[in-house]
Design an enzyme around this catalytic site. Structure first.
Site, PDB file in Angstrom:
ATOM      1  N   LYS A   1      -5.408   0.374   3.216  1.00  0.00           N
ATOM      2  CA  LYS A   1      -4.368   1.378   3.432  1.00  0.00           C
ATOM      3  C   LYS A   1      -3.857   2.041   2.141  1.00  0.00           C
ATOM      4  CE  LYS A   1      -3.243   0.134   8.092  1.00  0.00           C
ATOM      5  NZ  LYS A   1      -3.104  -1.115   8.801  1.00  0.00           N
TER       6      LYS A   1
ATOM      7  N   ASP B   1      -3.869 -11.328   4.220  1.00  0.00           N
ATOM      8  CA  ASP B   1      -4.180  -9.960   4.648  1.00  0.00           C
ATOM      9  C   ASP B   1      -2.972  -9.094   4.310  1.00  0.00           C
ATOM     10  OD1 ASP B   1      -4.602  -7.535   5.843  1.00  0.00           O
ATOM     11  OD2 ASP B   1      -5.283  -8.338   7.761  1.00  0.00           O
TER      12      ASP B   1
ATOM     13  N   PHE C   1      -2.744  -9.189  13.670  1.00  0.00           N
ATOM     14  CA  PHE C   1      -3.539  -7.969  13.708  1.00  0.00           C
ATOM     15  C   PHE C   1      -4.321  -7.875  12.418  1.00  0.00           C
ATOM     16  CE2 PHE C   1      -4.791  -3.667  12.884  1.00  0.00           C
ATOM     17  CZ  PHE C   1      -5.348  -3.293  14.098  1.00  0.00           C
TER      18      PHE C   1
HETATM   19  C1  LIG Z   1      -4.281  -1.740   9.511  1.00  0.00           C
HETATM   20  C2  LIG Z   1      -4.562  -3.189   9.280  1.00  0.00           C
HETATM   21  C3  LIG Z   1      -5.888  -3.697   9.238  1.00  0.00           C
HETATM   22  C4  LIG Z   1      -7.090  -2.837   9.562  1.00  0.00           C
HETATM   23  O1  LIG Z   1      -7.262  -1.757   8.715  1.00  0.00           O
HETATM   24  P1  LIG Z   1      -8.208  -0.540   9.164  1.00  0.00           P
HETATM   25  O2  LIG Z   1      -8.303   0.305   7.939  1.00  0.00           O
HETATM   26  O3  LIG Z   1      -7.530   0.141  10.300  1.00  0.00           O
HETATM   27  O4  LIG Z   1      -9.511  -1.134   9.582  1.00  0.00           O
HETATM   28  C5  LIG Z   1      -6.063  -5.035   8.927  1.00  0.00           C
HETATM   29  N1  LIG Z   1      -5.018  -5.836   8.701  1.00  0.00           N
HETATM   30  C6  LIG Z   1      -3.746  -5.408   8.747  1.00  0.00           C
HETATM   31  C7  LIG Z   1      -2.633  -6.357   8.458  1.00  0.00           C
HETATM   32  C8  LIG Z   1      -3.468  -4.071   9.062  1.00  0.00           C
HETATM   33  O5  LIG Z   1      -2.199  -3.650   9.132  1.00  0.00           O
END
Ligand SMILES: *Cc1c(COP(=O)(O)O)cnc(C)c1O
Length: 426
Positions: A274, A233, A146
């Protein structure tokens, strides 16, 4: 109806249902206030928050230091765009690059934008530094990833709900099994045009899937061997969530007691979002060293809001809170307690299969099928009992409270979770 009228929960849900696009299926609870590890619904009922807005609110709801930084900056200067300099961005870039030990930072707003940015940097590096023929670069990604919701990012998702009827998709991605080093080496061996390997240190949305010990270090070593960028990520795992400042802590300056500071897992490109703002404001960033980041030149990439003074002030405050309150250490200690208690409970209760995670990013696996509604139904009962969590699948519940929780609060929560599941009847 006056816009400021006090709504009941049902009325608020009805409004969203009638006037909002139906792109989410929320747990039916309507929140109107938050403080630390607690949130309150519009009827005044208090809950423990065990989602933390998908790990954006690691520092706790409405942290006073972060709110103050935001309010003060909002009253002074909020947005200039990058057409002009502002007096906050450079300070933030210096602070964050020193903290995480990278030469440079590129500021964006959302996690998905930061992932897009990382992919663009990686491709440009591949053509201009590595020497891959134009338009031939491939980036390796993992199954069940994700990384966000843009058209390019869903191009390499394998979630049918996120993809169906959104094509045509972006080319240039090779998908391999997560936590499988042989699959990675085979993919690297088979194609000379690999530019990068994009990976979540723990797959959060997939159900808090923790890879085998040593996987990340070995994956990074393979990237080095094949001259491929290791792209982490850490939008969900970063900023103390897993019990260290980063799940891929390199030679950073986090000084968390339990962090070995393993340079062998340090990313070439690090993606944060985040909790970079503690839930106050959309702030994301991509960090890399000069040899990579310098491929980006004026006009290549940008964002009107990216790097705005409020975001910069908020991010500095949010990162300072993590350090000042030793949140990585707290997440580490509380995570050990949570998993120990719930593993023991799993041996006593038929409904709980197991618990897994790192720090305060944990998942409880429910003894039922992926298609079942059991995890959802348990989350509804947890809500009734004053604790908010959300299933990631029909049989997996993620538990990720704010990292400012105390041990007494955590033990209270463990008791709510155990009682709720013990009393649960399908
Ligand atoms: C939440 C998330 C995203 C996307 O972030 P948004 O601010 O919702 O666009 C990307 N990578 C990971 C691992 C995430 O948990």
């Amino acid at each position: 109806m006056a816009v400021l009228e006090q709504l009941t929960s049902q009325k608020a849900i009805d409004l969203e249902s009638k006037y909002g696009a139906h792109n989410y299926h929320p747990l039916p609870v309507v929140l109107s206030k938050g403080e630390g590890v607690y949130v309150w619904d519009v009827e005044g009922k208090k809950y423990y928050d065990f989602l933390s807005a998908y790990s954006a609110v690691n520092q706790g709801h409405c942290h006073p230091k972060i709110v103050d930084a935001m309010v003060n900056q909002a009253k002074t200067l909020s947005l200039t765009s990058r057409a002009f300099y502002n007096d906050m961005l450079g300070k933030y870039e210096k602070y964050a690059t020193e903290l995480f030990s990278f030469d440079k930072l590129l500021p964006m707003n959302t996690g998905a934008e930061a992932v897009e940015t990382a992919l663009k940097i990686c491709r440009k590096w591949a053509y201009e530094v590595k020497g891959i023929p134009e338009n031939e670069a491939q980036i390796i990604v993992c199954e069940n990833n994700f990384h966000g919701r843009t058209t390019t990012i869903i191009s390499f998702s394998n979630d049918p709900v996120a993809r169906k009827n959104f094509g045509p998709f972006t080319n240039g991605f090779i998908k391999i099994e997560y936590d499988n080093l042989k699959a990675l080496e085979d993919a690297l061996e088979a194609n000379a045009n690999i530019a990068g390997f994009l990976v979540e240190p723990i797959q959060g949305e997939a159900g808090v899937y923790v890879p085998t010990d040593g996987y990340l270090a070995a994956a990074k070593a393979l990237c080095v061997k094949y001259n491929v960028l290791f792209i982490a990520d850490e939008v969900q795992t970063g900023i103390a969530r897993t019990g260290r400042l980063l799940a891929t802590c390199g030679n950073c300056t986090c000084q968390t007691k339990n962090c070995e500071g393993t340079p062998e897992t340090k990313a070439d490109i690090l993606i944060l979002g985040k909790a970079l703002s503690g839930g106050a404001y959309p702030v994301s960033a991509v960090l890399a060293n000069d040899a990579i980041m310098n491929v980006i030149q004026p006009g290549n990439h940008g964002s009107t809001y990216g790097g705005n003074p409020i975001a910069a002030a908020v991010a500095i405050a949010a990162l300072e809170v993590v350090k000042e309150e030793d949140l990585a250490e707290n997440a580490f200690q509380l995570g050990e307690i949570f998993r120990a208690e719930l593993s023991k409970f799993a041996t006593e209760n038929e409904l709980v299969k197991s618990v897994r995670g790192r720090g305060l990013l944990n998942a409880v696996l429910i003894n039922d099928t992926e298609e079942s509604s059991t995890a959802w139904d348990i989350c509804m009962k947890l809500r009734d009992n004053g604790l908010l969590a959300k299933p990631t699948h029909g049989n997996i519940i993620r538990f990720a409270p704010p990292l400012v929780m105390t041990e007494a609060e955590l033990r209270d929560c463990i008791s709510i979770i155990k009682t709720t599941i013990s009393e649960f009847k399908k």
